[in-house]
Design an enzyme around this catalytic site. Structure first.
Site, PDB file in Angstrom:
ATOM      1  N   HIS A 120       0.814  -1.223   0.000  1.00 40.33           N
ATOM      2  CA  HIS A 120       0.000   0.000   0.000  1.00 40.33           C
ATOM      3  C   HIS A 120       0.848   1.274   0.000  1.00 40.33           C
ATOM      4  CE1 HIS A 120       0.433  -0.292   4.514  1.00 40.33           C
ATOM      5  NE2 HIS A 120       0.475   1.023   4.391  1.00 40.33           N
ATOM      6  N   ASP A 149      -0.026  -7.727   1.442  1.00 41.65           N
ATOM      7  CA  ASP A 149       0.374  -6.317   1.490  1.00 41.65           C
ATOM      8  C   ASP A 149       1.893  -6.163   1.468  1.00 41.65           C
ATOM      9  OD1 ASP A 149      -0.005  -3.558   1.567  1.00 41.65           O
ATOM     10  OD2 ASP A 149       0.075  -3.492   3.762  1.00 41.65           O
ATOM     11  N   ASN A 168       5.315   4.725   9.222  1.00 41.56           N
ATOM     12  CA  ASN A 168       5.976   3.524   9.739  1.00 41.56           C
ATOM     13  C   ASN A 168       5.753   2.306   8.848  1.00 41.56           C
ATOM     14  OD1 ASN A 168       5.712   4.648  12.999  1.00 41.56           O
ATOM     15  ND2 ASN A 168       7.541   3.529  12.336  1.00 41.56           N
ATOM     16  N   SER A 169       4.711   2.341   8.013  1.00 40.37           N
ATOM     17  CA  SER A 169       4.364   1.168   7.205  1.00 40.37           C
ATOM     18  C   SER A 169       5.542   0.682   6.374  1.00 40.37           C
ATOM     19  CB  SER A 169       3.209   1.501   6.271  1.00 40.37           C
ATOM     20  OG  SER A 169       1.986   1.405   6.941  1.00 40.37           O
ATOM     21  N   GLY A 179     -10.463 -25.400  -1.312  1.00 39.94           N
ATOM     22  CA  GLY A 179     -11.746 -25.304  -1.995  1.00 39.94           C
ATOM     23  C   GLY A 179     -12.921 -25.506  -1.060  1.00 39.94           C
ATOM     24  N   VAL A 180     -12.828 -24.926   0.148  1.00 42.29           N
ATOM     25  CA  VAL A 180     -13.923 -25.022   1.107  1.00 42.29           C
ATOM     26  C   VAL A 180     -14.251 -23.637   1.650  1.00 42.29           C
ATOM     27  CG1 VAL A 180     -13.387 -27.374   1.849  1.00 42.29           C
ATOM     28  CG2 VAL A 180     -12.315 -25.446   3.027  1.00 42.29           C
ATOM     29  N   ILE A 231     -15.442 -22.063   5.221  1.00 42.24           N
ATOM     30  CA  ILE A 231     -15.425 -22.517   6.611  1.00 42.24           C
ATOM     31  C   ILE A 231     -16.007 -21.460   7.522  1.00 42.24           C
ATOM     32  CG2 ILE A 231     -13.459 -24.073   6.331  1.00 42.24           C
ATOM     33  CD1 ILE A 231     -11.666 -21.832   7.413  1.00 42.24           C
TER      34      ILE A 231
END
Length: 462
Positions: free
Chosen positions: A103, A133, A205-206, A262-263, A265
């Protein structure tokens, strides 16, 4: 007497000071490998926008922090502006690889990396991974200071950690704290088991490094939890183990491949745990299995609870995507499940995350309704609805009255797929199953709402 008291207080202060870590040597050694990142991009900004939004109006949320610098208000129409975002990063290899947050550099026309010795270098964007990210940059220079990398898997809650970055543009600012929690899951962040700390993190800070006391990078500062838009003592960092796996894949193949079952949950709460025969709420409850997916081929079914994956216990459902995502597609893995109260082991060939998976919502229809003893009116699914929802059967709830269905949170428009772990293909199926339901016991009901499957718990009173 007074001199003795003073001596005791001085001694106590000296002992307390001696027990606190001294970060000075760590900062001196590590600071040269931390960089400031400036990313510029052209953008059409709304009229009258003159900088950051009013942070006091921002509700409680998870916030990516970098920092935008914009010119003052313009005219009445959107106009092109040069946007400048600032963040942090750090050097991970001598050939000029720099790691930061996606970002910070997303959509940038030009990225400038400023080193501690005041050199400013134009960076090439090697690749990004929005799901974690992360962004990988490359600069051309000699004698680059490289930071030591640690193992985030060895972190323990309560140990000291330190961050170096450029909050609000103040370069090489040092803040310290402790690890507050590990393997945190955040909304819309499926593949990162975040490190939670109380280290002060603010705009700028990112992308900066999080160090342990040995001066090793163990995380990348990414987000904070805030009600006001500013730091409130809860910060999150991407584990360096996750980050370096992404870096290696981007450098080798230019893309990131993740494991996929492929579930769909959901979390197991106390009532669901009781209904599935679990001694306590834990595991990941399978609400839907995608057709032709690795899970379907391995024999996984809705209503199964995944208790462990590759010998890693799954306590919270949010832990499963983290664990599966780290597995290389095509790898055979083992998982323990509980089905109908019995434990069993399944072998599965982990697949690769597809581009997108969508389940269409059912269109409205008004055939005649049929009532039952659960406090709701239902009808059979049409052939078109079955095709759109990828269901072989089920009944649509057309009306909910006072009773067990309403107490369970079932709404008109929901599709009942299973009741008490038995398939519901038609209204007659639902009536037959409902007629033999036990009273005063938690009963799992699999519904599909707006195309999304989920279990709810129904209880029939005496």
């Amino acid at each position: 007497m007074f001199s003795v008291l003073v001596w005791c207080l001085t001694l106590a202060g000296t002992v307390q000071a001696a027990s606190l870590p001294d970060f000075t040597e760590l900062v001196e050694d590590a600071s040269p490998g931390v960089v400031n990142i400036s990313a510029s991009r052209s953008s059409a900004s709304p009229a009258g926008y003159g900088g950051s939004p009013d942070l006091q109006q921002i509700p409680e949320f998870f916030r990516h922090f970098f920092g935008d610098q914009l010119p003052g208000p313009g005219g009445n129409a959107p106009m092109p502006r040069q946007m400048q975002s600032t963040g942090s990063g750090f050097i991970v290899s001598a050939d000029g690889i720099v790691l930061t947050n996606n970002h910070v550099v997303e959509g940038a026309d030009e990225i400038i990396v400023r080193l501690a010795d005041r050199r400013e270098l134009v960076a090439e964007l090697v690749g990004t991974d929005p799901d974690t990210d992360l962004a990988v940059l490359k600069v051309k220079a000699d004698d680059l200071p490289v930071l030591k990398l640690g193992k985030s898997s060895k972190l323990k809650v309560g140990e000291w950690v330190l961050a170096i970055g450029s909050p609000f543009g103040f370069d090489y600012t040092v803040t310290a704290g402790i690890v507050s929690a590990l393997a945190r899951s955040l909304p819309s962040e499926n593949y990162v088991p975040f490190i939670q700390t109380d280290v002060a993190i603010n705009p700028g800070n990112s992308g900066g490094p999080l160090f342990n006391l040995d001066g090793e990078v163990v995380g990348i500062n990414s987000q904070i939890y805030t009600r006001s838009g500013g730091f409130m003592g809860v910060s999150f960092a991407i584990p360096i183990d996750v980050a370096m796996n992404v870096v290696e894949q981007i450098r080798e193949t230019g893309q990131v491949r993740r494991g996929w079952l492929g579930v769909l949950i959901q979390e197991v709460n106390r009532d669901l745990a009781e209904s599935f025969g679990l001694s306590k709420p834990h595991g990941a409850l399978v609400a839907q299995v995608m057709p032709e997916s690795p899970a379907a081929k391995a024999g996984l079914k809705p209503g199964d609870v995944i208790l462990s994956f590759e010998d890693d216990e799954i306590n919270l459902s949010s832990e499963l995507p983290h664990r599966v995502g780290r597995v290389k597609p095509g790898t055979e893995a083992e998982m323990e499940i509980i089905r109908a109260g019995k434990r069993q082991t399944l072998d599965i060939i982990v697949g690769q995350v597809p581009g997108s998976d969508e389940v269409a919502a059912a269109p409205s229809a008004k055939p005649s309704a049929d009532s039952n003893t659960l406090g709701m009116e239902v009808r059979d699914l049409t052939s078109q609805e079955k095709a759109q929802l990828q269901l072989s059967g089920g009944v649509v709830v057309t009306n909910v009255m006072t009773g067990p269905a309403a107490a369970a949170g079932i709404r008109a428009g929901d599709v009942i797929s299973t009741l008490n772990n038995e398939r519901v293909n038609s209204v007659s199926d639902l009536r037959a199953i409902a007629s033999k339901l036990p009273s005063d016991k938690s009963i799992p009901v699999l519904i599909v709402r707006n195309g999304n499957p989920a279990f709810v718990v129904m209880r029939i009173e005496d």
